[in-house]
Structures are given as structure tokens and as C-alpha cells.
Enzyme design. Structure first.
Site, PDB file in Angstrom:
ATOM      1  N   ASN A 165      12.165   5.743 -51.165  1.00 16.26           N
ATOM      2  CA  ASN A 165      11.032   4.819 -51.066  1.00 16.26           C
ATOM      3  C   ASN A 165      11.476   3.669 -50.173  1.00 16.26           C
ATOM      4  O   ASN A 165      12.147   2.733 -50.619  1.00 16.26           O
ATOM      5  CB  ASN A 165      10.629   4.316 -52.453  1.00 16.26           C
ATOM      6  CG  ASN A 165      10.050   5.423 -53.308  1.00 16.26           C
ATOM      7  OD1 ASN A 165       8.917   5.857 -53.097  1.00 16.26           O
ATOM      8  ND2 ASN A 165      10.838   5.913 -54.258  1.00 16.26           N
ATOM      9  N   GLU A 166      11.097   3.781 -48.911  1.00 17.21           N
ATOM     10  CA  GLU A 166      11.539   2.818 -47.909  1.00 17.21           C
ATOM     11  C   GLU A 166      10.717   1.529 -48.003  1.00 17.21           C
ATOM     12  O   GLU A 166       9.720   1.466 -48.737  1.00 17.21           O
ATOM     13  CB  GLU A 166      11.364   3.424 -46.510  1.00 17.21           C
ATOM     14  CG  GLU A 166      12.121   4.725 -46.284  1.00 17.21           C
ATOM     15  CD  GLU A 166      13.616   4.518 -46.012  1.00 17.21           C
ATOM     16  OE1 GLU A 166      14.187   3.494 -46.428  1.00 17.21           O
ATOM     17  OE2 GLU A 166      14.216   5.397 -45.373  1.00 17.21           O
ATOM     18  N   SER A 167      11.138   0.513 -47.239  1.00 21.14           N
ATOM     19  CA  SER A 167      10.402  -0.759 -47.180  1.00 21.14           C
ATOM     20  C   SER A 167       8.931  -0.470 -46.947  1.00 21.14           C
ATOM     21  O   SER A 167       8.595   0.349 -46.088  1.00 21.14           O
ATOM     22  CB  SER A 167      10.907  -1.609 -46.020  1.00 21.14           C
ATOM     23  OG  SER A 167      12.259  -1.892 -46.207  1.00 21.14           O
TER      24      SER A 167
END
Ligand code: GLP
Length: 279
Positions: free
Chosen positions: A166-168
Site C-alpha cells: 500500500n504505497e503513498s
């Protein structure tokens, strides 16, 4: 701006930390303490004749934890027969027997060395045709829900604050899904793939929502390179820019750190800011 609320009972200025943090001298002792917590949970569930649902992570951070769990199995008879595990993520596309596959990582680090039943080990499938991924992801979540949710979720943290993949920018209610990897994440992984050009651009990740629904969350971080993102996650405001900061809103999350990863926390970096206030 510095927060400065005072704990009236103790007179101490409240720590600036919005997530429980435990700091160990080194990652070995920290990993042992996490393994002990997992072992006692597995045993409690055994005594209740219930499955123990673990959310597992990959990366270098949990390697010491898995080694200790293997030791507990081999030397102290800890059984994993009641454990059902769900891994956070997998690169896409990815063959399970490839050197960089998270299926292979889990087999080598843990599954092949303990008595967990192979049918109880779930790792997102990196071999699916693209048009099957959405349904696969919702089934992955449904399996977790049918078992009553994750009892204990293990997490590492990416240099940009990602949890799982879950990236930025990932939303707090994000579902399990196919995601594009951040350039920073690909650069960090590029050594394993012998160059950026061979590094996958996408991955399947458990969404933030299922991580937040876990009954207990332990995030581990070692080394100075994680110290800035640890401070941001623990002390700064909750933001989608740093997905690990969502854990400030979890009521049973702990960050387990070595001294280097904790070194930028206010209580360690500038301890005079958290001294006892004399009235
Ligand atoms: C990858 C994984 C994450 C992990 C992160 C940090 O991106 N998908 O789950 O937390 O790497 O890895 P490391 O523990 O090697 O620093």
C-alpha cells in the site's frame, strides 16, 4: 509544531508518540520478543481448539522473527498445526518458484521448517490472468472474514511508509487489489531483480482496511534508514502520504524497533522535550 499536552497523573509531558513503540537494543532481541507473543497466541488458540489466523510479511525485517519461530518449533515443540496464514502481498506477475517470489520466500524462511499445513498457507497468486485478479482479491478477503479476521498482523515498513504494498496515497479503506509500485519501492527492490528494468511494476497487496481490521498489529523496523519514516509514522499527523501512519488509529498496534530505527523519535533524539514538568 510540537505537541505538548501534559499527563496530569504523572506530570510528564505526554510522549509525542501516537502509536505504542517498544525499543530494543537490537533486532535479534526484538524479533525474539515478537516470536514469544506469536507463540503464546498460537498456544492460547490451541487450548481453545481454535485456529490462529496470522497475517505475515516478507522483506528482510521479518527474517529474524521467522528464524526464531522455526527454533521454537524445532527446540521447544511449538506446533503450527492450528495456524492459518495470509501473506500481505506478492509481486505481479510472479511465478511461485521464482527466486524473488514471496511464496518461495515464505517456504524458505518459515513454511518448510515448521508443521504448518500447506493448505493453510495463503500468499497472493502472482500467476493469475489480469481479468481474474479482482475476483481473486475479493475471495482472499472473504476467506479472512470467514475465519473471523486476522488475529495478529506482522508488518514491515517501506522507506516511503508503505505497509504491504500500500504505497503513498493508498486510502484507509482500500481493498485487496492490484497496485502500481512506487519508483522508490522498485529502486529498493531492484538489487534483488538485477536492475530496475527487470523489477516488477505491479503487485497484489492486502488493502489497508483488512490490515486495520486485524485484532493486533506489530510493525517491525530495523536500522537508521527507517528512522525518518518511523518518526513520521509515529509522531506526525495521519496521512495517506504515509500509510503506516494510519496505524495511529488502530487500538492495538505496536511498533517494535531497534535503537537505530527509533533514533529520530523525540524522546530519543531530543529527550529534554519530554522531561518531567515541575509545577
Ligand atoms: C516490501 C514488502 C513490504 C516490506 C518492505 C520493507 O516492499 N512488500 O511488506 O515491509 O518491503 O522491506 P524490508 O523489511 O526489507 O525493509
Amino acid at each position: 509544531m510540537l505537541k505538548s499536552s501534559i499527563d496530569k497523573a504523572t506530570g510528564f509531558e505526554k510522549r509525542f508518540e501516537n502509536i505504542g513503540t517498544v525499543v530494543y537494543a537490537d533486532s535479534t532481541s526484538a524479533s525474539k520478543s515478537i516470536a514469544e507473543e506469536i507463540a503464546s497466541l498460537i498456544k492460547v488458540k490451541q487450548s481453545q481448539r481454535q485456529p490462529c489466523i496470522l497475517g505475515l510479511a516478507t522483506g528482510s525485517s521479518p527474517k529474524g522473527l521467522y528464524a526464531e519461530l522455526v527454533r521454537l518449533h524445532k527446540e521447544e515443540g511449538l506446533s503450527f498445526k492450528n495456524v492459518i496464514s495470509f501473506n500481505l502481498d506478492e509481486y505481479y506477475p510472479m511465478e511461485p518458484d521464482s527466486v524473488n517470489s514471496y511464496v518461495r520466500f515464505m517456504q524458505e524462511q518459515l513454511f518448510n521448517h515448521v508443521d504448518i499445513l500447506p493448505e493453510n498457507c495463503f500468499v497472493p497468486d502472482g500467476t493469475l490472468p489480469k481479468d481474474k485478479i479482482r475476483e481473486y482479491c475479493s475471495d482472499y478477503e472473504a476467506k479472512i472474514e470467514a475465519l473471523g479476521g486476522i488475529d495478529l498482523q506482522i508488518l514491515g515498513i517501506g522507506g516511503n511508509g508503505h505497509i504491504g504494498f500500500n504505497e503513498s496515497g493508498s486510502l484507509q479503506n482500500s481493498k485487496t487489489r492490484l497496485v502500481a509500485l512506487d519508483h522508490i519501492t522498485r529502486v529498493a527492490a531492484s538489487g534483488d531483480f538485477s536492475g530496475l528494468e527487470n523489477t516488477p511494476r505491479t503487485a497484489i497487496t492486502l488493502g489497508v482496511k483488512k490490515i486495520m481490521e486485524a485484532k493486533r498489529v506489530i510493525l517491525m523496523a530495523w536500522g537508521e534508514s527507517k528512522s525518518n519514516i518511523i518518526k513520521a509514522s509515529v509522531e506526525d499527523t495521519v496521512t495517506s502520504h504515509v500509510p503506516a501512519s494510519y496505524l495511529q488509529e488502530h487500538d492495538n498496534a505496536t511498533f517494535v524497533l531497534d535503537q537505530a530505527a527509533a533514533s529520530k523519535l523525540t524522546r530519543i533524539n531530543t529527550p529534554w522535550l519530554v522531561e518531567k514538568i515541575v509545577w
